[in-house]
Motif scaffolding. Structure first.
Motif, short mmCIF file in Angstrom:
data_model
loop_
_atom_site.label_atom_id
_atom_site.label_comp_id
_atom_site.label_asym_id
_atom_site.label_seq_id
_atom_site.Cartn_x
_atom_site.Cartn_y
_atom_site.Cartn_z
N LYS A 43 0.85 -1.19 0.00
CA LYS A 43 0.00 0.00 0.00
C LYS A 43 0.89 1.24 0.00
O LYS A 43 1.92 1.26 0.67
N TYR A 45 0.85 5.23 0.82
CA TYR A 45 0.15 6.33 1.47
C TYR A 45 0.93 7.62 1.22
O TYR A 45 2.15 7.64 1.38
N LEU A 50 -4.38 6.78 1.57
CA LEU A 50 -4.06 5.65 0.71
C LEU A 50 -4.21 6.09 -0.74
O LEU A 50 -5.28 6.46 -1.19
N GLU A 97 -3.51 1.87 9.54
CA GLU A 97 -3.89 3.17 9.00
C GLU A 97 -3.86 4.24 10.10
O GLU A 97 -3.48 5.38 9.84
N ASN A 101 -1.65 7.62 9.88
CA ASN A 101 -2.24 8.95 10.07
C ASN A 101 -1.57 9.69 11.21
O ASN A 101 -1.31 10.89 11.12
#
Length: 108
Positions: A43, A45, A50, A97, A101
Motif C-alpha cells: 500500500k 500512502y 491511501l 492506518e 495517520n
C-alpha cells in the motif's frame, strides 16, 4: 509530474508500483509504503491518504545480501531522485492506518 515509485526485487522477480498523486508542488510530503508479506499486498500512502495498492509476488525481500536503495530508479542510467529525502524509517511490522495517520499528523 513527479511520482513516487517502489520497486521490489527478491532475485526471483521484480514488481514496481507508483502513486497517483503529483508531488511536484514545492511542499514536503509524507510517503509511506506498507508491505504485507502475508497477503502479498503493498500500500502507498501519501500525506496520510491511501493513494495506491498493488500485489507483490516477489516472495521474501529480507535477504540482507541485497542492497536497499532509496532515491534511485536505475543507477545504471543515472535515474536519480532530484530533491530532498528526510527521516527514513524501516519497521519490521505492518503499520495500521491509524499509525500512518498519526505519523503524518505528528510530522506535519
Amino acid at each position: 509530474q513527479s511520482l513516487v515509485s517502489v520497486k521490489l526485487n527478491s532475485g526471483e522477480g521484480e514488481i514496481i508500483g507508483y502513486n497517483k498523486k503529483n508531488l511536484l508542488d514545492g511542499n514536503w510530503h509524507n510517503v509511506i509504503f506498507v508491505r504485507d508479506k502475508f497477503i502479498n499486498l503493498v500500500k502507498v500512502y501519501i500525506d496520510g491518504i491511501l493513494e495506491n495498492e498493488f500485489y507483490d509476488l516477489t516472495n521474501d525481500i529480507s535477504d540482507i545480501s541485497n542492497s536497499l536503495s532509496v532515491g534511485v530508479g536505475n543507477p545504471e542510467i543515472n535515474d536519480w531522485f532530484v530533491g530532498n529525502i528526510s527521516d527514513i524509517s524501516i519497521f519490521n511490522s505492518i503499520l495500521s492506518e491509524a499509525e500512518i495517520n498519526a505519523s503524518y499528523i505528528e510530522n506535519y
